[in-house]
Design a protein around this motif. Structure first.
Motif, PDB file in Angstrom:
ATOM      1  N   PRO A 260      75.230 209.074  19.019  1.00  0.00           N
ATOM      2  CA  PRO A 260      76.266 210.012  19.678  1.00  0.00           C
ATOM      3  C   PRO A 260      76.266 209.966  21.154  1.00  0.00           C
TER       4      PRO A 260
ATOM      5  N   CYS B 175      82.853 206.720  13.931  1.00  0.00           N
ATOM      6  CA  CYS B 175      82.669 206.078  15.545  1.00  0.00           C
ATOM      7  C   CYS B 175      83.863 205.721  16.319  1.00  0.00           C
TER       8      CYS B 175
ATOM      9  N   THR C 172      81.275 209.075  19.510  1.00  0.00           N
ATOM     10  CA  THR C 172      80.292 208.484  18.834  1.00  0.00           C
ATOM     11  C   THR C 172      80.235 206.891  18.795  1.00  0.00           C
TER      12      THR C 172
ATOM     13  N   ARG D  50      70.143 207.148  11.410  1.00  0.00           N
ATOM     14  CA  ARG D  50      70.960 206.541  12.455  1.00  0.00           C
ATOM     15  C   ARG D  50      71.050 204.868  12.376  1.00  0.00           C
TER      16      ARG D  50
END
Length: 150
Positions: free
Chosen positions: A73, A116, A81, A51
């Motif tokens: 998240p 995202c 996200t 991540r």
């Protein structure tokens, strides 16, 4: 700027990254370029967590920019996200060249690639030049941030 490469940072890049982090009035008080040990540990954590990405911009053999991108998240905004951009720095000799904008655009595109719905960043209240830079790139100062040193 076809001679520019944006890639993942390696331990060999740490001296240049930390030097850029320390190269302003705020960074000079909180960074310690003479002791890279804590930075090595932090980079190891970043590299081993999918991540997080610590990026460097390299021109020729020289690291000239850096930023960290973290994918977060969440439940709010219908399970959106988001990505968080941190530690954006450009070498003093490259400032004003468009490199900072290229780094941010790379981060935005990577955020889209990772599905995202929002890109966010924070900037110290004293960094008025940085605030104008982010606004020119389409960011808006929509929130007030708070920090608690531990």
């Amino acid at each position: 700027m076809s001679d520019l490469e944006i890639r993942s940072a390696t331990p060999a890049d740490l001296p240049a990254i930390v030097a850029m982090l320390a190269d302003d009035p705020l960074g000079a008080t909180r960074e310690s370029p003479d002791d890279l040990t804590p930075y090595r540990d932090a980079l190891d954590q970043l590299v081993n967590d999918p991540r997080h990405q610590q990026l460097v911009a390299v021109r020729g053999e020289r690291v000239v920019g850096t930023l960290q991108l973290t994918i977060v998240p969440g439940l709010s905004r219908r399970g959106a996200t988001r990505s968080q951009i941190e530690g954006v720095r450009v070498d003093a000799a490259e400032r004003g060249s468009g490199l900072g904008g290229q780094l941010i655009e790379w981060a935005i595109e990577e955020s889209r690639r990772q599905n995202c719905q929002l890109v966010q960043l924070t900037s110290d209240a004293s960094r008025s030049d940085a605030h104008r830079f982010y606004e020119r790139l389409g960011f808006s100062a929509s929130h007030t941030g708070f920090k608690l040193p531990l």
